[in-house]
Design a protein around this motif. Structure first.
Motif: not given
Ligand SMILES: Nc1ncnc2c1ncn2[C@@H]1O[C@H](COP(=O)(O)OP(=O)(O)OP(=O)(O)O)[C@@H](O)[C@H]1O
Ligand SMILES: [Mg+2]
Length: 325
Positions: A30-34
């Motif tokens: 749900f929360f893709r961190e890059y």
């Protein structure tokens, strides 16, 4: 004349950041961190027509990324790339016919058909006159000694045979400039030698310019006029082979096996000594302090030498030596 100009080339990638564990795996749905990965940072250099330039550096240094930017496969994040008057990425269509490229890790041949047929496709693609094509093909194939090999399906070839065919494929349209990304990876000494001779020949005969990446200091020793070292995306060295040799050629890795008990080795000039058994040892030799001949002479006085291997230090060591300077 400069045929390559790179000015302040940088390439960054956005890569997904992921912590270990099931919860974070779920969370990342749900929360893709890059995070930002700086693969190449502010690299500048020029290359003249007819040069053979070696790109050296540890795994992940950014060598392939530079080659990809030069061949127009990758769009630089910032900076300027000019090759043979083209901007490789935006003018890729017109540009590619003037260059050749070989990626040791990736085949350009059609897997299910013999290389000879792949070559014919190249003939049509580049619109080469049939007679001229035949002449070039014969010359390249004979030089590399693969006359019989090219009629077997590519998937059945050994690595060395395949790599030689890749060379023919990359050179049939007679490019002025050729990029080689690890052209000798996994090859035996004979195949490596054949490929090195071939690079020399085309460089002398046709003035072909080469940019090559390798992990093999031997490739560099045999081929490169000039060496560029990349570390962590940055250029850390750019000079003649002679200058690199003055730094890197000082040390050799030595492994020795003797008939009788190994005599006591001299302290001076020898470091990182590992005694493997009573008869076998390996160590780093500083040739400025103790020459190979001198060392061998000292040992041979006491006992016969059964086996002796002298190798170049790995690239990582050369780089750490660069930093020490
Ligand atoms: N498409 C991509 N997406 C994300 N990261 C990438 C991508 N391509 C390369 N990188 C990263 O950029 C860095 C430089 O990669 P590069 O392939 O240029 O290294 P290299 O010097 O060729 O290494 P090697 O000697 O292992 O071939 C590496 O950390 C790599 O993981
Ligand atoms: Mg690479």
């Amino acid at each position: 004349m400069d045929i390559i100009t790179i000015r302040d080339l940088s390439k960054t990638f956005r890569v997904p950041k992921r912590k270990e564990g099931l919860t974070s795996a779920f969370r990342s749905l749900f929360f893709r961190e890059y995070e930002i990965k700086h693969a190449v940072q502010n690299v500048s250099f020029t290359v003249k027509s007819g040069e053979i330039v070696g790109l050296l550096g540890p795994n992940g240094a950014g060598k392939s990324t530079i080659i990809k930017a030069l061949t127009g496969i990758l769009n630089p994040t910032s900076g300027e790339v000019r090759v043979l008057g083209f901007e490789p990425f935006s003018q890729r269509k017109q540009y590619v016919r003037y260059i050749g490229a070989l990626f040791g890790q990736k085949s350009q041949l059609w897997w299910d058909i013999p290389p000879a047929d792949s070559f014919s496709l190249s003939q049509h693609l580049y619109d080469i006159e049939p007679e001229e094509f035949e002449r070039r093909k014969q010359e390249l194939v004979t030089r590399l000694g693969i006359q019989d090999v090219i009629y077997r399906p590519a998937r059945n070839l050994s690595l060395g045979e395949r790599m030689k065919c890749e060379f023919v494929m990359a050179l049939l349209h007679r490019p002025k400039l050729v990029f080689l990304d690890e052209p000798t990876i996994g090859l035996d000494v004979f195949a490596k030698q054949a490929i090195r001779d071939f690079i020399h020949y085309t460089n002398k005969e046709y003035g072909t310019t080469y940019i090559l990446t390798t992990h093999d200091m031997d490739d560099i020793e045999h081929l490169a006029h000039r060496v560029i070292v990349i570390n962590n995306g940055e250029k850390v060295f750019d000079d003649s082979l002679k200058a690199l040799r003055e730094i890197a050629g000082k040390t050799k890795h030595v492994r020795i096996v003797t008939q009788e008990k190994l005599p006591k080795l001299p302290k001076k000039g020898i470091s990182e000594l590992q005694t493997i058994s009573d008869y076998e040892a390996q160590f780093v030799l500083n040739r400025e302090i103790l020459g190979i001949r001198e060392l061998v002479g000292k040992i041979a006085q006491k006992t016969d030498i059964i086996d002796l291997t002298i190798t170049d230090p790995p690239v990582e060591e050369v780089i750490s030596q660069l930093y020490k300077q």
